[in-house]
Design an enzyme around this catalytic site. Structure first.
Site, PDB file in Angstrom:
ATOM      1  N   ARG A 187     -10.102 -11.664   2.051  1.00  0.00           N
ATOM      2  CA  ARG A 187     -10.895 -12.760   1.493  1.00  0.00           C
ATOM      3  C   ARG A 187     -10.144 -14.087   1.584  1.00  0.00           C
ATOM      4  NH1 ARG A 187     -11.273  -9.334  -3.938  1.00  0.00           N
ATOM      5  NH2 ARG A 187     -11.228  -7.781  -2.292  1.00  0.00           N
ATOM      6  N   LYS A 224       0.850  -1.205   0.000  1.00  0.00           N
ATOM      7  CA  LYS A 224       0.000   0.000   0.000  1.00  0.00           C
ATOM      8  C   LYS A 224       0.877   1.244   0.000  1.00  0.00           C
ATOM      9  CE  LYS A 224      -3.909  -1.807   2.709  1.00  0.00           C
ATOM     10  NZ  LYS A 224      -4.978  -1.610   1.722  1.00  0.00           N
TER      11      LYS A 224
HETATM   12  N1  BES Z   1      -8.053  -3.783   4.460  1.00  0.00           N
HETATM   13  C1  BES Z   1      -8.259  -3.396   3.128  1.00  0.00           C
HETATM   14  C2  BES Z   1      -9.594  -2.685   2.909  1.00  0.00           C
HETATM   15  C3  BES Z   1      -9.726  -1.355   3.593  1.00  0.00           C
HETATM   16  C4  BES Z   1      -9.305  -0.205   2.955  1.00  0.00           C
HETATM   17  C5  BES Z   1     -10.307  -1.262   4.832  1.00  0.00           C
HETATM   18  C6  BES Z   1      -9.420   1.012   3.581  1.00  0.00           C
HETATM   19  C7  BES Z   1     -10.438  -0.037   5.461  1.00  0.00           C
HETATM   20  C8  BES Z   1      -9.999   1.103   4.837  1.00  0.00           C
HETATM   21  C9  BES Z   1      -8.231  -4.611   2.193  1.00  0.00           C
HETATM   22  O1  BES Z   1      -7.417  -5.658   2.593  1.00  0.00           O
HETATM   23  C10 BES Z   1      -7.727  -4.144   0.870  1.00  0.00           C
HETATM   24  O2  BES Z   1      -6.632  -3.661   0.817  1.00  0.00           O
HETATM   25  N2  BES Z   1      -8.542  -4.281  -0.153  1.00  0.00           N
HETATM   26  C11 BES Z   1      -8.192  -3.860  -1.456  1.00  0.00           C
HETATM   27  C12 BES Z   1      -8.721  -4.886  -2.429  1.00  0.00           C
HETATM   28  C13 BES Z   1      -8.240  -4.691  -3.831  1.00  0.00           C
HETATM   29  C14 BES Z   1      -6.766  -4.970  -3.925  1.00  0.00           C
HETATM   30  C15 BES Z   1      -9.020  -5.598  -4.735  1.00  0.00           C
HETATM   31  C16 BES Z   1      -8.830  -2.495  -1.714  1.00  0.00           C
HETATM   32  O3  BES Z   1      -9.965  -2.267  -1.266  1.00  0.00           O
HETATM   33  O4  BES Z   1      -8.188  -1.653  -2.316  1.00  0.00           O
HETATM   34 ZN    ZN Z   2      -5.386  -5.467   1.976  1.00  0.00          ZN
END
Ligand code: BES
Ligand code: ZN
Ligand code: ZN
Length: 530
Positions: free
Chosen positions: A380, A306
């Site tokens: 997931r 990230k």
């Molecule tokens: N933990 C994150 C989702 C999240 C983002 C929760 C911001 C709270 C605040 C999750 O693991 C994630 O990073 N999801 C990705 C999925 C994508 C790579 C398909 C996302 O939402 O960007």
């Molecule tokens: Zn994530």
């Protein structure tokens, strides 16, 4: 003298019982002091003590009352605690300082002489005709958030509803100062003045609200202190104390039993993953509910790293598991007549040298293979294993919650959870959320995703080629792991479980505890259904 714990901290993956029996054998386990389980968090939030009383206690310094906003301005209801001339002079004092009674407005004025208290605090409920539980909960929360440096407060707000007032005071009065060395521990005691017949309702509201605080404390604890091992130890201790059965699988047991999703996510971290299973098995339970919650103690994204800005928010990526742990502990304390097992996969998503790479193919618990195209879609992966494991118990209902997708916030904003799953149960869960003041909205699973979840190198893939409908895609991924015939709801709380904007009503900044109260309400409804 080593500490004797009433549960097994399982290395080999055997289930254990807080009452000390495993398959009929009596066991007691002693843990050496140097490996002693951590039984409490490094820091807990402070919250007010709330009591039920028949009258205003002698030591009360202030009286908290309701105010309404009428067409002609401020309106004050007469109550047993404030009527006649005292009500009139309070009204005049409040008008003099500009109080209007609008929802959430908190005004403090000196009390009339001989009233027994020094000040009156009025909290606005808005239009008297439109007051509902959530207005009351938010007003009580707003009051508790603004009342400082008062030791004891009595309140007549209970006249308008015991549960929302108790919840609002406890949830709104919560303050987390973490590991600040000068943290002030001053708290206020509230006496909700009501008849003794309100005791049962009062007690259950208090259990519910205080259990939400467990979830908030867990979410607020930084990830250098809360990681899979310490999290599992804390949960084991809290759960055993509440009378739950506890089973913890460590990384060896997870590997051996084929939890490929949890292992894939945890392998990039020096802190190995855990799977915690907590069970509440009351006699005479007609139904069984499986609870599953995402427990990523920190989400860097892994190799699909990230960006740095706001990455720290990902201390909250275990909010789903925290809410489910809080809910099952509450169910035990409330003695709900429903069997419950919480399956909580805990892992830290780090980009270490042994981390899962984009393109890797993994095998989930139960055998479904998955192509991991983005290691940041890790929730997931751990949930799939946990849902497959929970389904083996053949529960009637499976409720799962997670901070799963950024797309949840794009679709519904920061305060409204997205609920997916079996249509009827999904709709009911979203409705329950709204009933308890945890906003939620039913979302469909999309037919186009059923095709796009397929992969060339595995049964399924963990991300879609398109961004559109990202929340629903994640729901479709999880659907593959839900056992046949199980009523299922998936609640994406990426936004609502962590408040990065600012406190309002009874919702503080950072961990909110959402959707703990929704889950408790659902468990109560299932326990009471014919
Ligand atoms: N933990 C994150 C989702 C999240 C983002 C929760 C911001 C709270 C605040 C999750 O693991 C994630 O990073 N999801 C990705 C999925 C994508 C790579 C398909 C996302 O939402 O960007
Ligand atoms: Zn994530
Ligand atoms: Zn995540």
């Amino acid at each position: 003298m080593p500490t004797i714990y009433p549960f097994i901290y399982s290395e080999a993956g055997i289930s254990s019982s807080p009452r000390g029996t495993v398959e009929g054998r009596l066991i007691s386990l002693s843990i050496k002091e140097d490996t002693m389980a951590q039984t409490d968090l490094p820091a807990r939030g402070h919250f007010p003590q709330v009591k039920l009383g028949k009258k205003v206690p002698k030591k009360a310094e202030a009286l908290l009352i309701a105010a309404f906003e009428g067409e002609g301005g401020l309106e004050l209801p007469g109550t047993d605690l404030l009527g006649g001339a005292a009500l009139r002079s309070t009204y005049e004092a409040l008008v003099a300082v500009g109080a209007s009674g609008k929802a959430g407005e908190v005004t403090r004025v000196p009390a009339p002489a001989k009233g027994g208290v020094a000040s009156i605090i009025a909290v606005g409920l808005g239009d008297a005709e439109e007051v509902d539980d959530e207005t009351l909960r938010r007003a009580a929360g707003q009051a508790a958030r603004s009342i400082t440096k008062v030791g004891a407060v009595a309140t007549s707000l209970g006249d308008f509803g015991i549960t929302p007032v108790v919840e609002g005071l406890i949830l709104g009065g919560y303050k987390y100062s973490g590991l600040r060395s000068e943290s002030a521990a001053e708290t206020t005691t509230y006496t909700v003045v009501a008849e003794k017949s309100a005791q049962e309702e009062f007690d259950s509201a208090k259990i519910t609200a205080e259990s939400v605080l467990i979830a908030r404390d867990l979410v607020n604890t930084p990830s250098n202190l809360l990681y899979p091992e310490t999290y599992a130890e804390f949960l084991s201790a809290q759960a055993a104390e509440a009378g739950l059965e506890v089973e913890v699988l460590d990384e060896k047991a997870l590997e051996k039993q084929g939890f490929g999703g949890i292992m894939a996510v945890g392998r990039g971290s020096a802190r190995p993953p855990r799977l915690v299973r907590l069970s509440w098995k009351p006699k005479k339970a007609k139904r069984h509910v499986a609870l599953v919650g995402k427990g990523i103690t920190f989400d860097t994204g892994g190799i699909s790293l990230k960006p740095g800005a706001k990455m720290w928010d990902m201390i909250s990526d275990m909010g789903g598991s925290a809410a489910m742990a809080a809910a099952i502990i509450a169910a035990a304390k409330l003695n709900l007549k429903v069997g419950i097992t919480a399956t909580l996969p805990l892992a830290e998503n780090m980009p270490g040298s042994d981390a899962t790479r984009p393109g890797d193919v993994i095998t989930h618990y139960g055998g479904i293979t998955s192509e991991v195209l983005n290691t940041d879609a890790e929730g997931r992966l751990v949930l799939a294993d946990a849902i497959a494991r929970a389904s083996e118990d053949k529960p009637d209902y499976l409720i799962e919650t997670a901070t799963l997708t950024g797309a949840q916030m794009v679709a519904l904003g920061e305060r409204t959870a997205g609920v997916m799953g079996s249509e009827e149960f999904r709709d009911r869960m979203a409705e329950i959320g709204r009933e308890v003041g945890e906003k939620a909205w039913a979302m469909p699973l999309l037919e186009e995703h059923e095709e796009s979840v397929k992969s060339a190198s595995a049964d399924i893939r963990n991300i879609n080629a398109k961004r559109e409908g990202g929340m629903e895609y994640a729901g479709t991924y999880l659907q593959h792991f839900v056992g046949e015939g199980i009523e299922w709801a998936h609640i994406d709380v990426a936004g609502p479980s962590f408040n990065t904007t600012g406190a309002y009503g009874y919702t503080p900044k950072m961990g909110t505890g959402v959707p703990t109260r929704t889950v408790i309400a659902a468990l109560r409804e299932i326990a009471e259904s014919k």
